[in-house]
Design an enzyme around this catalytic site. Structure first.
Site: not given
Length: 468
Positions: A52, A148, A320, A445
């Protein structure tokens, strides 16, 4: 080795938890375990942070953001801003990307040291149900966690050579912007690279054997992405599988099962990632496996009582944040806390191409399969009705899937920055919210987040900025 103590000089040391692999799942388990008072050893052959941080989520998103900046420079005049796009300095792009990674890596190393985790750098191998061998020493643990990870996969007869036929690992460090590229695979990795390369100026063709891009998403999301890619000039061929690839004089030629041929400077093989498990002693320790994956129950326990496994090594979602959650679950279970299995449908999923595809919950097709077609309601809210999306000049939709007179069981979004809206979407799904309950919440908004609120207003039967 740093943090904790030197186990090389203390063979009697028995850790509460020995973790093989320092990627998302492994380091999350280490951090949480140490936080809960467990004595933890973390073994990693490369750099802590895993795929990652170093070869996946973080670097690809940095490339995509650089591509977004390039597109904004090209298109600035539509916002009344005069700018000139002079091209991509790929060395500078890589420096930007690598600086992001370096900062996060340094922070992660600091976290591990601060939690007094014994960090062992080296290639580990499971040597028994309670030990890992690394660098000539045996690290003993009351429990072992296998984490792993995974590596890019290929197809039979297709050799990734790192030159003209490349994986995502190679693509992340490519020293040039290819003039043309074929991307084999229209899943998350494939469409993200196709999107980034197109922004950099590459002529891109995506080959996907299934009938849609991002085929695991709701079909409506896939169709919206395909429409957006056509508009951007990203070509794709769907529904026919790869046959072979061969070198040409200055590139690669890909042939499909129906005889169609495509040529480009490079071929990116993006057909998914496979588990890293071969030759690591798992089978010898009696761990149940399937096609290289380690099999686990809902609490991430293998069939061996002293061994658990998490992350891309197990057949769950290869994300991840799933690794983080699984690692935390294992640490908390071993520390004696009450744990709750992960609802994988409730995990947010984001594909960071342009436009983004984000979802949580189940697709409309899956909902009909589970509840029956007559019990499912689907509503689409077009971002054309959303002020902030208009300002950003992005198109797309938010689609809600509801069990009739019940909770929202799926939220599917396509459009720029939709990944930032999936946080509220996951709360709606995981807390089993009724449309009327979300409708009474006030959304700011003008925001894109407001589109999610408006979609629920419409589903609750009181639409505001959309037609009945």
């Amino acid at each position: 080795m740093h943090g904790g103590r030197d186990v090389a000089n203390d063979a009697s040391t028995v850790f509460d938890l020995v973790i093989l692999g320092g990627g998302s799942g492994g380091y999350a388990a280490a951090l949480r375990g140490a936080q809960l008072g467990l004595d933890v050893a973390l073994i990693e052959k490369g750099k802590v942070g895993g795929t990652c941080l170093h070869n996946g989520c973080i670097p690809t998103k940095a490339l995509l953001h650089a591509g977004e900046i390039a597109d904004q420079a090209r298109e600035s005049e539509q916002f009344g801003v005069k700018a000139t796009f002079e091209g991509i300095d790929i060395a500078a792009v890589h420096k930007y990307k690598d600086d992001v990674i370096a900062g996060l890596y340094k922070g992660l190393q600091g976290l591990i040291a601060s939690r007094k985790i014994t960090y062992i750098e080296g290639e580990g191998r499971l040597s028994s149900p309670t030990s890992v061998d690394v660098g000539g020493q045996r690290v003993q643990g009351r429990h072992v966690l296998l984490a792993t990870g995974s590596v890019p996969k290929s197809l039979p007869g297709l050799d990734i050579d790192g030159n003209r036929i490349i994986s995502s690992d190679h693509a992340l460090v490519l020293d040039r912007v290819p003039k043309s590229a074929i991307v084999l695979g229209g899943g998350v990795i494939g469409v993200e690279f196709a999107s980034a390369w197109k922004s950099f100026g590459t002529d891109v063709t995506v080959i996907e054997g299934m009938k849609h891009l991002v085929p695991v998403e709701d079909e409506n999301s896939s169709k919206l992405l395909e429409r957006a890619f056509r508009k951007r000039g990203i070509k794709f061929n769907l529904g026919t599988f790869f046959e072979k690839a061969e070198y040409t004089q200055d590139g690669v030629k890909v042939t499909l099962a129906d005889g169609k041929e495509f040529e480009a400077e490079v071929l990116l093989v993006a057909v998914g990632r496979g588990p890293v498990s071969q030759g690591l002693g798992y089978e010898e320790a009696g761990v149940a496996m399937d096609r290289g994956y380690v099999l686990v129950d809902e609490y991430m326990r293998t069939n061996v009582p002293t061994i658990s496994a998490v992350g891309d090594l197990v057949p769950t979602l290869q994300l991840a944040h799933v690794g983080f959650a699984e690692g935390i679950l294992v640490a908390e279970r071993l520390a004696g806390l009450k744990t709750v299995p992960i609802d994988y449908d409730g995990v947010p999923r984001v594909t960071y191409c342009h436009p983004e595809v984000a979802s949580v919950g189940i697709t409309e097709a899956k909902a009909k399969e589970i509840y029956g077609a007559d019990k499912v309601v689907a509503l689409k809210y077009n971002l054309a009705g959303n002020g902030k999306s208009k300002i950003l000049k992005t198109a797309g939709e938010i689609k809600l899937v509801q069990v009739k007179d019940g909770a929202v069981v799926g939220v599917h979004m396509v459009g720029d920055r939709m990944g930032e809206q999936v946080g509220e979407a996951q709360l709606i799904y995981n807390w089993e919210a009724l449309p009327a309950e979300v409708a009474q919440l006030v959304h700011a908004h003008p925001t894109q987040n407001e589109a999610l609120g408006e979609a629920h207003l419409a589903l609750a039967g009181k639409p505001l900025h959309s037609h009945d």
